[in-house]
Enzyme design. Sequence first.
Site, mmCIF file in Angstrom:
data_model
loop_
_atom_site.group_PDB
_atom_site.id
_atom_site.type_symbol
_atom_site.label_atom_id
_atom_site.label_comp_id
_atom_site.label_asym_id
_atom_site.label_seq_id
_atom_site.Cartn_x
_atom_site.Cartn_y
_atom_site.Cartn_z
ATOM 1 N N GLU A 145 8.902 -4.561 10.987
ATOM 2 C CA GLU A 145 9.299 -3.233 10.494
ATOM 3 C C GLU A 145 9.832 -2.356 11.623
ATOM 4 O O GLU A 145 9.236 -2.282 12.709
ATOM 5 C CB GLU A 145 8.094 -2.552 9.813
ATOM 6 N N LYS A 174 -1.260 -9.510 2.752
ATOM 7 C CA LYS A 174 -0.568 -9.058 3.969
ATOM 8 C C LYS A 174 -1.528 -8.209 4.793
ATOM 9 O O LYS A 174 -2.235 -7.365 4.260
ATOM 10 C CB LYS A 174 0.681 -8.248 3.625
ATOM 11 N N GLU A 200 -1.814 -6.007 8.680
ATOM 12 C CA GLU A 200 -1.012 -5.421 9.757
ATOM 13 C C GLU A 200 -1.626 -5.719 11.130
ATOM 14 O O GLU A 200 -2.844 -5.727 11.283
ATOM 15 C CB GLU A 200 -0.915 -3.901 9.571
ATOM 16 N N ASP A 208 0.841 -1.210 0.000
ATOM 17 C CA ASP A 208 0.000 0.000 0.000
ATOM 18 C C ASP A 208 0.873 1.256 0.000
ATOM 19 O O ASP A 208 0.364 2.373 -0.129
ATOM 20 C CB ASP A 208 -1.023 -0.006 1.146
ATOM 21 N N SER A 209 2.192 1.069 0.086
ATOM 22 C CA SER A 209 3.127 2.189 -0.089
ATOM 23 C C SER A 209 2.917 2.845 -1.452
ATOM 24 O O SER A 209 3.319 3.991 -1.666
ATOM 25 C CB SER A 209 4.578 1.708 0.039
ATOM 26 N N ASP A 212 -1.150 -6.244 -0.558
ATOM 27 C CA ASP A 212 -1.225 -5.583 0.747
ATOM 28 C C ASP A 212 -2.656 -5.108 0.976
ATOM 29 O O ASP A 212 -3.185 -4.317 0.185
ATOM 30 C CB ASP A 212 -0.261 -4.377 0.715
HETATM 31 O O1 KIV Z 1 3.507 -1.068 1.676
HETATM 32 C C1 KIV Z 1 4.653 -1.528 1.682
HETATM 33 O O2 KIV Z 1 5.403 -1.359 0.724
HETATM 34 C C2 KIV Z 1 5.059 -2.272 2.880
HETATM 35 C C3 KIV Z 1 6.477 -2.557 3.212
HETATM 36 C C4 KIV Z 1 6.622 -3.728 4.104
HETATM 37 C C5 KIV Z 1 7.495 -2.543 2.170
HETATM 38 O O3 KIV Z 1 4.194 -2.636 3.634
#
Ligand code: KIV
Length: 275
Positions: free
Chosen positions: A181, A111, A113, A43-44, A82
């Site tokens: 992280e 992924k 969090e 999500d970056s 993500d």
């Molecule tokens: O969004 C992302 O790029 C991440 C990192 C772990 C690289 O969550």
Amino acid sequence: MKTISTFQRLKDNNEKIAMLTAYDYSTAQVLDKAEIDGILVGDSLAMVALGYKDTYNITIDEMLIFIKAVARGAKNSFIIGDMPFMSYNLSVEQGLKNASEMIKAGANAVKLEGCNEHILTLVKRCTESGIPVLGHLGFTPQLMNTIGGHKIQGKTAENIEMILESAKKLENAGCFGIVLELMPAESAKHITENLKIPTIGIGAGAGCSGQIVVTDDILGKFTDFSPKFVKKYANLSNTILNSAETYIREVKEGVFPSPDESFELEKSEKQKLSC
Ligand code: KIV
């Protein structure tokens, strides 16, 4: 073809796992060619590709567009989608539905969090339904406002044990790996040594089972900010700037396009024109 078994085998054989982010077709193609172990459509991309100031505004529908592009480009890499802010926090059903959309778009895993009862139930339901889950602990950007900024985590023995406890719960719930992280290298090493599943570090030192960084950061393409843990392998921002400036000059001076970059009219047609 890389799978979750590749990740576990690498950890068990004490070999490192190398992951990078990708958001588009051509970058994914190159990373795939380089034989990267895993690609995270992070999500970056909200900041790096779309220019938002944080990751809060990206939606699941937007993420799906980027996952589809990456999946078209990377044929052998393990692709992880993500889950964006609030796309899995409202209910297990909401999380499961959105995770399944990511898989249908071409991701091999998702992924999430954090770690609480809701996340643990969701991880269990996803894995039971055939959706592998990568956990994410330590600094979790989606919780930045409750954490109080970009703060390094795992700085005390007590906090390290708390993160380890969460990591073990995620492992038991079915996560195939956990991103750690922003924490001291010794903290991440301790957590890694006490887990069966691999850890993927970002700003967490060399003791993790593998590493992930944002591709645009290591290529020097994204320049809004540069975290301490980023090593630059290229300066694409300068390369693009120099190339664009040269192109502009050549267009203005009539140097580009030259005959090499032009198509020629048939001789007979040329003659008709000059009549
Ligand atoms: O969004 C992302 O790029 C991440 C990192 C772990 C690289 O969550």
